[in-house]
Scaffold this motif. Structure first.
Motif, mmCIF file in Angstrom:
data_model
loop_
_atom_site.group_PDB
_atom_site.id
_atom_site.type_symbol
_atom_site.label_atom_id
_atom_site.label_comp_id
_atom_site.label_asym_id
_atom_site.label_seq_id
_atom_site.Cartn_x
_atom_site.Cartn_y
_atom_site.Cartn_z
ATOM 1 N N MET A 1 1.829 -38.338 42.138
ATOM 2 C CA MET A 1 1.771 -38.804 41.025
ATOM 3 C C MET A 1 2.989 -38.305 40.140
ATOM 4 N N SER A 2 3.854 -39.327 39.410
ATOM 5 C CA SER A 2 5.032 -38.620 38.483
ATOM 6 C C SER A 2 4.511 -38.349 37.281
ATOM 7 N N ASP A 3 5.470 -37.632 36.388
ATOM 8 C CA ASP A 3 5.124 -37.290 35.102
ATOM 9 C C ASP A 3 5.617 -38.246 34.149
ATOM 10 N N LYS A 4 6.133 -39.447 34.506
ATOM 11 C CA LYS A 4 6.727 -40.355 33.813
ATOM 12 C C LYS A 4 5.641 -41.163 32.965
ATOM 13 N N LEU A 5 5.947 -41.607 31.769
ATOM 14 C CA LEU A 5 4.853 -42.358 30.914
ATOM 15 C C LEU A 5 4.777 -43.744 31.529
ATOM 16 N N LYS A 6 3.290 -44.190 31.720
ATOM 17 C CA LYS A 6 3.120 -45.416 32.265
ATOM 18 C C LYS A 6 2.959 -46.545 30.986
ATOM 19 N N PRO A 7 3.432 -47.709 31.283
ATOM 20 C CA PRO A 7 3.323 -48.601 30.346
ATOM 21 C C PRO A 7 1.719 -48.866 29.728
ATOM 22 N N MET A 8 1.392 -49.055 28.731
ATOM 23 C CA MET A 8 0.203 -49.397 28.198
ATOM 24 C C MET A 8 -0.066 -50.903 28.182
ATOM 25 N N LYS A 9 -1.077 -51.527 28.938
ATOM 26 C CA LYS A 9 -1.572 -52.823 28.799
ATOM 27 C C LYS A 9 -2.836 -52.702 27.914
ATOM 28 N N ARG A 10 -2.806 -54.105 26.944
ATOM 29 C CA ARG A 10 -4.083 -54.054 26.209
ATOM 30 C C ARG A 10 -4.713 -55.256 26.439
ATOM 31 N N LYS A 16 -17.283 -63.370 27.771
ATOM 32 C CA LYS A 16 -16.697 -62.875 29.106
ATOM 33 C C LYS A 16 -15.312 -63.313 29.505
ATOM 34 N N ARG A 17 -14.822 -63.663 28.223
ATOM 35 C CA ARG A 17 -13.355 -64.308 28.613
ATOM 36 C C ARG A 17 -12.244 -63.107 28.099
ATOM 37 N N GLU A 18 -11.435 -62.891 29.219
ATOM 38 C CA GLU A 18 -10.345 -62.007 28.963
ATOM 39 C C GLU A 18 -9.191 -62.745 28.338
ATOM 40 N N LEU A 19 -8.848 -62.515 26.943
ATOM 41 C CA LEU A 19 -7.685 -63.193 26.210
ATOM 42 C C LEU A 19 -6.188 -62.304 26.312
ATOM 43 N N ALA A 20 -5.456 -63.274 26.522
ATOM 44 C CA ALA A 20 -4.072 -62.486 26.787
ATOM 45 C C ALA A 20 -3.624 -62.139 25.493
ATOM 46 N N ASP A 21 -2.838 -61.007 25.513
ATOM 47 C CA ASP A 21 -2.270 -60.286 24.546
ATOM 48 C C ASP A 21 -0.802 -60.938 24.134
ATOM 49 N N PRO A 22 -1.089 -61.666 22.729
ATOM 50 C CA PRO A 22 0.092 -62.300 22.247
ATOM 51 C C PRO A 22 1.330 -61.379 22.027
ATOM 52 N N GLY A 23 1.104 -60.122 22.057
ATOM 53 C CA GLY A 23 2.371 -59.343 21.714
ATOM 54 C C GLY A 23 2.185 -57.851 21.144
ATOM 55 N N GLU A 24 2.820 -56.818 21.479
ATOM 56 C CA GLU A 24 2.312 -55.640 21.041
ATOM 57 C C GLU A 24 2.610 -55.465 19.502
ATOM 58 N N HIS A 25 3.646 -56.337 19.077
ATOM 59 C CA HIS A 25 3.777 -56.289 17.454
ATOM 60 C C HIS A 25 2.745 -56.599 16.612
ATOM 61 N N MET A 26 1.714 -57.267 17.004
ATOM 62 C CA MET A 26 0.558 -57.540 16.631
ATOM 63 C C MET A 26 -0.556 -56.705 16.532
ATOM 64 N N THR A 27 -1.215 -56.355 15.245
ATOM 65 C CA THR A 27 -2.350 -55.369 15.243
ATOM 66 C C THR A 27 -3.670 -56.102 15.989
ATOM 67 N N PRO A 28 -4.543 -55.461 16.398
ATOM 68 C CA PRO A 28 -5.914 -56.042 16.952
ATOM 69 C C PRO A 28 -6.369 -56.922 16.176
ATOM 70 N N GLU A 29 -6.572 -56.625 14.871
ATOM 71 C CA GLU A 29 -7.034 -57.696 13.697
ATOM 72 C C GLU A 29 -6.146 -58.862 13.784
ATOM 73 N N GLU A 30 -4.766 -58.903 13.956
ATOM 74 C CA GLU A 30 -4.108 -59.994 13.896
ATOM 75 C C GLU A 30 -4.441 -60.853 15.185
ATOM 76 N N VAL A 31 -4.481 -60.245 16.179
ATOM 77 C CA VAL A 31 -4.932 -60.987 17.481
ATOM 78 C C VAL A 31 -6.094 -61.616 17.296
ATOM 79 N N MET A 32 -7.106 -60.867 16.600
ATOM 80 C CA MET A 32 -8.328 -61.715 16.388
ATOM 81 C C MET A 32 -8.162 -62.719 15.457
ATOM 82 N N GLU A 33 -7.449 -62.639 14.451
ATOM 83 C CA GLU A 33 -7.275 -63.675 13.651
ATOM 84 C C GLU A 33 -6.494 -64.763 14.287
ATOM 85 N N LEU A 34 -5.408 -64.731 15.028
ATOM 86 C CA LEU A 34 -4.673 -65.612 16.058
ATOM 87 C C LEU A 34 -5.927 -66.386 16.668
#
Length: 74
Positions: A1-10, A16-34
């Motif tokens: 295991m390395s000490d490097k930071l790993k990317p975060m997936k939202r 039961k639906r997994e919805l795609a993340d439209p982009g890290e620039h959006m807040t979770p509230e903006e994603v829900m509005e979209l």
């Protein structure tokens, strides 16, 4: 295991639906509005999270659960 930071997936869940993340620039509230354009019950819905988990150390997952508001007709 390395000490490097790993990317975060939202991860956004609606029922039961997994919805795609439209982009890290959006807040979770903006994603829900979209997504409320596609799922109207999210217009006055709620969002819970973040919940964190580690998927086999591939990357960290930041998860959110969205629930819709369902009214009654009449």
């Amino acid at each position: 295991m390395s000490d490097k930071l790993k990317p975060m997936k939202r991860l956004f869940m609606f029922g039961k639906r997994e919805l795609a993340d439209p982009g890290e620039h959006m807040t979770p509230e903006e994603v829900m509005e979209l997504y409320s354009r596609q799922y109207p019950s999210l217009t006055k819905g709620e969002i819970a999270g973040p919940f964190y988990e580690d998927e086999q150390e591939k990357y960290k997952v930041e998860g959110y659960t969205m629930s819709g508001s369902y009214g009654t007709k009449g």
